[in-house]
Design an enzyme around this catalytic site. Structure first.
Site, mmCIF file in Angstrom:
data_model
loop_
_atom_site.group_PDB
_atom_site.id
_atom_site.type_symbol
_atom_site.label_atom_id
_atom_site.label_comp_id
_atom_site.label_asym_id
_atom_site.label_seq_id
_atom_site.Cartn_x
_atom_site.Cartn_y
_atom_site.Cartn_z
ATOM 1 N N LYS A 175 -33.853 5.068 -8.088
ATOM 2 C CA LYS A 175 -33.203 6.306 -7.640
ATOM 3 C C LYS A 175 -31.735 6.105 -7.277
ATOM 4 C CE LYS A 175 -37.458 8.511 -6.298
ATOM 5 N NZ LYS A 175 -38.136 9.600 -5.671
ATOM 6 N N GLU A 204 -30.930 9.877 2.626
ATOM 7 C CA GLU A 204 -30.427 11.111 2.021
ATOM 8 C C GLU A 204 -30.397 12.204 3.060
ATOM 9 O OE1 GLU A 204 -32.681 12.624 -1.331
ATOM 10 O OE2 GLU A 204 -31.663 11.261 -2.688
ATOM 11 N N ARG A 222 -40.578 10.528 -18.519
ATOM 12 C CA ARG A 222 -41.906 10.670 -19.145
ATOM 13 C C ARG A 222 -42.201 12.145 -19.369
ATOM 14 N NH1 ARG A 222 -44.247 12.901 -14.573
ATOM 15 N NH2 ARG A 222 -43.442 12.015 -12.640
HETATM 16 P P1 ADP Z 1 -44.546 15.442 -11.849
HETATM 17 O O1 ADP Z 1 -43.143 15.242 -11.379
HETATM 18 O O2 ADP Z 1 -44.775 15.341 -13.310
HETATM 19 O O3 ADP Z 1 -45.176 16.578 -11.206
HETATM 20 P P2 ADP Z 1 -45.740 13.706 -9.983
HETATM 21 O O4 ADP Z 1 -44.544 13.186 -9.233
HETATM 22 O O5 ADP Z 1 -46.651 14.662 -9.322
HETATM 23 O O6 ADP Z 1 -45.267 14.202 -11.389
HETATM 24 O O7 ADP Z 1 -46.550 12.482 -10.512
HETATM 25 C C1 ADP Z 1 -47.563 12.699 -11.429
HETATM 26 C C2 ADP Z 1 -48.696 11.799 -11.107
HETATM 27 O O8 ADP Z 1 -48.295 10.495 -11.431
HETATM 28 C C3 ADP Z 1 -49.047 11.780 -9.647
HETATM 29 O O9 ADP Z 1 -49.975 12.744 -9.309
HETATM 30 C C4 ADP Z 1 -49.576 10.378 -9.493
HETATM 31 O O10 ADP Z 1 -50.902 10.293 -9.897
HETATM 32 C C5 ADP Z 1 -48.797 9.601 -10.481
HETATM 33 N N1 ADP Z 1 -47.676 8.883 -9.886
HETATM 34 C C6 ADP Z 1 -46.368 9.125 -10.065
HETATM 35 N N2 ADP Z 1 -45.628 8.237 -9.427
HETATM 36 C C7 ADP Z 1 -46.469 7.375 -8.837
HETATM 37 C C8 ADP Z 1 -46.305 6.206 -8.009
HETATM 38 N N3 ADP Z 1 -45.117 5.715 -7.692
HETATM 39 N N4 ADP Z 1 -47.412 5.593 -7.563
HETATM 40 C C9 ADP Z 1 -48.608 6.053 -7.897
HETATM 41 N N5 ADP Z 1 -48.831 7.136 -8.669
HETATM 42 C C10 ADP Z 1 -47.783 7.792 -9.121
HETATM 43 P P1 ADP Z 2 -40.882 11.729 -6.031
HETATM 44 O O1 ADP Z 2 -40.362 10.550 -6.777
HETATM 45 O O2 ADP Z 2 -41.953 11.412 -5.080
HETATM 46 O O3 ADP Z 2 -41.160 12.889 -6.931
HETATM 47 P P2 ADP Z 2 -38.430 13.118 -5.242
HETATM 48 O O4 ADP Z 2 -37.188 12.412 -4.879
HETATM 49 O O5 ADP Z 2 -38.475 13.779 -6.570
HETATM 50 O O6 ADP Z 2 -39.645 12.122 -5.081
HETATM 51 O O7 ADP Z 2 -38.765 14.192 -4.131
HETATM 52 C C1 ADP Z 2 -40.010 14.839 -4.068
HETATM 53 C C2 ADP Z 2 -39.902 16.068 -3.189
HETATM 54 O O8 ADP Z 2 -39.441 15.714 -1.884
HETATM 55 C C3 ADP Z 2 -38.917 17.120 -3.671
HETATM 56 O O9 ADP Z 2 -39.488 17.995 -4.627
HETATM 57 C C4 ADP Z 2 -38.584 17.830 -2.371
HETATM 58 O O10 ADP Z 2 -39.598 18.727 -1.995
HETATM 59 C C5 ADP Z 2 -38.570 16.705 -1.367
HETATM 60 N N1 ADP Z 2 -37.214 16.134 -1.241
HETATM 61 C C6 ADP Z 2 -36.726 15.067 -1.870
HETATM 62 N N2 ADP Z 2 -35.457 14.808 -1.506
HETATM 63 C C7 ADP Z 2 -35.116 15.741 -0.599
HETATM 64 C C8 ADP Z 2 -33.955 16.015 0.186
HETATM 65 N N3 ADP Z 2 -32.858 15.246 0.123
HETATM 66 N N4 ADP Z 2 -33.985 17.076 1.030
HETATM 67 C C9 ADP Z 2 -35.080 17.855 1.143
HETATM 68 N N5 ADP Z 2 -36.215 17.639 0.439
HETATM 69 C C10 ADP Z 2 -36.252 16.594 -0.415
#
Ligand code: ADP
Ligand code: ADP
Ligand code: MG
Length: 495
Positions: A116, A200, A292
């Protein structure tokens, strides 16, 4: 040309990939763990191979074992789905080394997207705005405290290797930050064996709006519009829709251009997603790239008329994109509800076990991607997503009412599901008016409103679905017995 695809995944996404391959006459190779002996993806694939025990580390994450199957089955390509190995650049590199076409970005590009911090830096260089925060990884808790006090609480501590809503902690003061730093570090180490943290600014009342990126191996890139995924629990998406109610054509084009720049900045190939947060004042801030196919891709397929898995295969084959941005038009409105096996009232704890009976919704413009069948099992070893229910309409209202009907028709016996929660959400004025934000559930007291709806029996399983299930229970019982019998013959064939 790709002729045989190994699908390094399970559940609904494995089936989704098989479906397109079958249509195109491409052979498919399924892999399965002990737990998935009777899973639908195993039955539907051209060939299926057992790869180990139920625990993901022993099967779906076992790179060497999966590589063995790729080589011995003669698969020339691999589709990683989402989750598991899909964003593991070591796996992508292993495939590259063994001349197996990895359907996704290159290992180097994936490595950059998966971090990230490095990804945010690449975005800043490309002039894509990112969420304000630490300029790099924070060395220790003292540095985190300094930065937090500079940008001002509340802040998020994020593991750069986090995903699926894990490895994120909201902290509002120095004391919470000290504790949070420990937790995020240990969570990240136990999940991926390493930890690196960024700070952040926590943006309040934001919307999660993401864009579908698409870039071929010749550098042609487009975006395939946005999806709004603001209805979440624990930073994970529950309901998605496209178009977003706050993205007009001008904004779509403006952010879309940034997304194309983002894809170029990390030399992205194939389909991917650029995620943004949109603040109340309409500013977009990049958060991450998911390298992906996204869980919620079907709603973008519905409004674009494209088959994304076919597009992925074409790009992996080295074909140039068959369209330019100006050829692409959004048509209608689509919504997805993630049907999870979980108990809303137990803080969304997973609910697993046998599903003796199920009725899958159908009808015009209703799409349900699922691994469920009467007699299947929801395993405690894997993700709680059982089905993705998607509806399309010429108007948002048509799509919404169609979704409500479909939710009413969905009958899943044996496990708790998120269906009642979605019925409540879809009926709220706030949802209908598009007042979406990532804290929607809390902000609008949704769980309390769900309790009230259930008490007043405003929402329940549809009479028809329940009646049909009762009528057919004898039939299903015999069918389950038969399928167990036939499965054992079929299992013998596979071993
Ligand atoms: P999307 O952004 O496509 O909605 P998610 O962030 O919900 O995807 O991730 C999709 C699925 O992938 C999750 O429900 C989880 O099962 C799996 N996944 C994604 N990142 C991780 C992680 N770091 N560790 C374990 N499972 C993960
Ligand atoms: P992941 O890899 O688990 O998907 P993300 O960085 O995409 O993590 O963040 C997942 C969710 O967390 C976002 O959809 C949002 O709801 C919340 N989030 C992430 N970063 C921030 C932020 N800086 N401020 C507020 N909410 C955040
Ligand atoms: Mg994300």
């Amino acid at each position: 040309m790709i002729e045989k695809v190994l699908i390094a995944n399970r559940g609904e996404i494995a089936l989704r990939v098989i479906r397109t391959c079958q249509r195109l006459g491409i052979k498919t190779v399924a892999v399965y763990s002990d737990e998935d002996y009777n899973s639908m993806h195993v039955k539907k694939a051209t060939e299926a191979y057992h790869i180990g025990e139920a625990a993901p580390a022993k099967s779906y994450l076992n790179q060497e074992k999966i590589l063995d199957v790729m080589l011995s089955s003669g698969a020339d390509a691999v589709h990683p789905g989402y989750g598991f190995l899909s964003e593991n650049d070591d796996f992508a590199r292993l495939c590259e080394k063994n001349k197996i076409n990895f359907i996704g970005p290159t290992a180097d590009s994936m490595n950059l997207c998966g971090d990230k911090m490095r990804c945010k830096s690449a975005m800043l260089k490309a002039q894509v705005p990112t969420v304000p925060g630490s300029p790099g990884l924070v060395k220790d808790v003292e540095e985190a405290l300094n930065i937090a006090n500079k940008i001002g609480y509340p802040v998020l501590l994020k593991s750069v290797y986090g995903g699926g809503g894990r490895g994120i902690r909201l902290v509002t003061n120095d004391k919470e930050l000290r504790e949070g730093f420990e937790t995020v570090t240990s969570e990240s180490i136990s999940a991926v064996g390493k930890s690196a943290i960024i700070v952040e600014k926590f943006l309040e009342k934001t919307r999660h709006i993401e864009y579908q990126m698409c870039r071929d191996k010749h550098g042609n890139a487009v975006h395939l519009f946005e999806r709004e995924c603001s209805i979440q629990r624990r930073n994970q998406k529950l309901i998605e829709q496209t178009p977003s109610p706050v993205v007009d054509q001008k904004t779509r084009d403006r952010i879309g251009e940034l997304v194309v720049k983002a894809a170029e900045a990390v030399d992205y190939t194939n389909l991917g997603t650029a995620e943004f947060l949109r603040s109340d004042d309409g500013e977009f801030y990049f958060i991450e790239i998911n390298a992906r196919l996204q869980v919620e891709h079907p709603i973008s397929e519905m409004v674009s008329g494209l088959d994304f898995v076919k597009l992925q295969l074409d790009i992996a084959n080295g074909e140039p994109l068959p369209f330019k941005q100006k050829d692409l038009k959004m048509n209608g409105y689509a919504i997805e509800c993630r049907i999870n096996a979980e108990d809303t009232f137990l803080d969304f704890a997973p609910s697993t076990g046998p599903v003796p009976d199920v009725t899958i919704p159908a009808g015009p413009n209703v799409r349900c991607d699922t691994y469920l069948y009467p007699g299947c099992t929801v395993s405690p070893f894997y993700d709680s997503l059982m089905a993705k229910l998607c509806t399309w309409g010429q108007t948002f209202e048509e799509s919404r009412t169609r979704m409500l009907n479909a939710l009413n028709d969905f009958y899943i016996q044996g496990v708790e599901t998120s269906i009642p929660l979605y019925k409540t959400i879809l009926e709220t004025d706030e949802y209908k008016n598009g007042q979406l934000s990532t804290d929607f559930l809390k902000r609008f007291n949704i769980i309390e409103r769900l309790k009230k709806d259930l008490k007043e029996e405003k929402i329940k399983n549809s009479e028809t679905a329940v009646a049909a299930a009762i009528l057919h229970s004898e039939y299903f019982k015999s069918r389950i017995q038969n399928s167990t019998q036939s499965n054992s013959t079929w299992k013998n064939k596979l071993d």
